[in-house]
Scaffold this motif. Structure first.
Motif, PDB file in Angstrom:
ATOM      1  N   ALA A  56      -6.172  11.345  18.621  1.00 51.04           N
ATOM      2  CA  ALA A  56      -6.084  10.295  17.940  1.00 51.04           C
ATOM      3  C   ALA A  56      -6.746  10.457  16.435  1.00 51.04           C
ATOM      4  O   ALA A  56      -6.580   9.913  15.529  1.00 51.04           O
ATOM      5  CB  ALA A  56      -6.242   9.237  18.596  1.00 51.04           C
ATOM      6  N   LYS A  57      -7.952  10.869  16.790  1.00 49.06           N
ATOM      7  CA  LYS A  57      -8.980  11.076  15.763  1.00 49.06           C
ATOM      8  C   LYS A  57      -8.463  12.271  14.416  1.00 49.06           C
ATOM      9  O   LYS A  57      -8.539  12.001  13.654  1.00 49.06           O
ATOM     10  CB  LYS A  57     -10.333  11.944  15.968  1.00 49.06           C
ATOM     11  N   ALA A  58      -7.719  13.364  15.248  1.00 51.57           N
ATOM     12  CA  ALA A  58      -6.933  14.101  14.322  1.00 51.57           C
ATOM     13  C   ALA A  58      -5.965  13.477  13.561  1.00 51.57           C
ATOM     14  O   ALA A  58      -5.745  14.100  12.107  1.00 51.57           O
ATOM     15  CB  ALA A  58      -6.619  15.399  15.072  1.00 51.57           C
ATOM     16  N   ARG A  59      -5.112  12.623  14.235  1.00 52.08           N
ATOM     17  CA  ARG A  59      -4.207  12.078  13.481  1.00 52.08           C
ATOM     18  C   ARG A  59      -4.473  10.889  12.434  1.00 52.08           C
ATOM     19  O   ARG A  59      -4.025  11.132  11.238  1.00 52.08           O
ATOM     20  CB  ARG A  59      -3.080  11.261  14.688  1.00 52.08           C
ATOM     21  N   THR A  60      -5.624  10.121  12.671  1.00 57.23           N
ATOM     22  CA  THR A  60      -5.772   9.128  11.935  1.00 57.23           C
ATOM     23  C   THR A  60      -6.753   9.629  10.726  1.00 57.23           C
ATOM     24  O   THR A  60      -6.755   9.143   9.521  1.00 57.23           O
ATOM     25  CB  THR A  60      -6.643   8.143  12.722  1.00 57.23           C
ATOM     26  N   VAL A  61      -7.574  10.424  11.073  1.00 57.29           N
ATOM     27  CA  VAL A  61      -8.618  10.838   9.877  1.00 57.29           C
ATOM     28  C   VAL A  61      -8.078  12.071   8.928  1.00 57.29           C
ATOM     29  O   VAL A  61      -8.439  12.437   7.902  1.00 57.29           O
ATOM     30  CB  VAL A  61     -10.036  11.338  10.782  1.00 57.29           C
ATOM     31  N   GLN A  62      -7.377  12.634   9.620  1.00 60.97           N
ATOM     32  CA  GLN A  62      -6.500  13.823   9.062  1.00 60.97           C
ATOM     33  C   GLN A  62      -7.464  15.040   8.599  1.00 60.97           C
ATOM     34  O   GLN A  62      -7.437  15.445   7.638  1.00 60.97           O
ATOM     35  CB  GLN A  62      -5.805  13.325   7.679  1.00 60.97           C
ATOM     36  N   GLN A  63      -8.108  15.195   9.577  1.00 66.91           N
ATOM     37  CA  GLN A  63      -9.110  16.548   9.490  1.00 66.91           C
ATOM     38  C   GLN A  63      -9.053  16.939  10.930  1.00 66.91           C
ATOM     39  O   GLN A  63      -8.849  16.333  11.873  1.00 66.91           O
ATOM     40  CB  GLN A  63     -10.376  16.018   9.105  1.00 66.91           C
ATOM     41  N   GLU A  64      -9.807  18.235  10.895  1.00 69.60           N
ATOM     42  CA  GLU A  64     -10.122  19.116  12.101  1.00 69.60           C
ATOM     43  C   GLU A  64     -11.084  18.308  13.085  1.00 69.60           C
ATOM     44  O   GLU A  64     -12.312  18.131  12.418  1.00 69.60           O
ATOM     45  CB  GLU A  64     -10.328  20.451  11.944  1.00 69.60           C
ATOM     46  N   ALA A  65     -10.883  17.738  14.138  1.00 69.63           N
ATOM     47  CA  ALA A  65     -11.925  17.211  14.855  1.00 69.63           C
ATOM     48  C   ALA A  65     -12.297  18.254  15.860  1.00 69.63           C
ATOM     49  O   ALA A  65     -11.705  19.405  16.012  1.00 69.63           O
ATOM     50  CB  ALA A  65     -11.115  16.092  15.773  1.00 69.63           C
TER      51      ALA A  65
END
Length: 152
Positions: free
Chosen positions: A77-86
């Motif tokens: 979800a973090k990778a999808r919403t923030v558009q950065q590598e988590a």
């Protein structure tokens, strides 16, 4: 093209978890994927994970499945919403309510749904079912490991 499991996208340094680490030779190697706005993980537990009554899982295994899938859901979800590598997520809190015995040798389905994303914290609502029957539900508060953490 086949979708990669969330866990298969973790950096090597974060891929050693017993539940979901692809680099843990003795682990369960859980795999989680998007299914619309929810995430899904399927796993069939061996009878060796019995909770003392033959044919059913012990509660710690149920919690472990929900914990690992919750962390993977938070990462995706973090990778999808923030558009950065988590980096990777660790558990700050895990709440599990057991609703029915979860069988061994039956495919279990763990589902996750994002409840909240706030900074490094992601709250995930979780369910675990067997053959369509709800066995456990709960929630996890997951916290992202800082990218530039300092040791010591």
């Amino acid at each position: 093209m086949t979708e990669l499991a969330f866990q298969d996208q973790y950096a090597d340094e974060y891929a050693h978890c017993y539940g979901c680490g692809r680099l843990n030779e003795d682990g369960m190697k859980l795999k989680s994927y998007w299914d619309g706005e929810e995430t899904v993980c399927r796993f069939t537990a061996d009878p060796k994970f019995s909770g003392g009554y033959p044919g059913f899982l012990y509660g710690g295994m149920i919690a472990s499945l929900m914990d690992c899938h919750g962390a993977a859901t938070a990462w995706a979800a973090k990778a999808r919403t923030v558009q950065q590598e988590a980096t990777r997520f660790v558990t700050a809190s895990l709440k599990v309510d057991f609703r029915a015995p979860a069988p061994t040798n039956v495919e279990l389905e763990v589902r996750g749904k994002i409840n909240e994303i706030k900074g490094r914290k992601v709250v995930v609502d979780l369910t675990l079912s067997a053959a369509g029957k709800l066995c456990a539900e709960g929630s996890a508060v997951m916290v992202e490991i800082p990218i530039n953490r300092q040791e010591g």
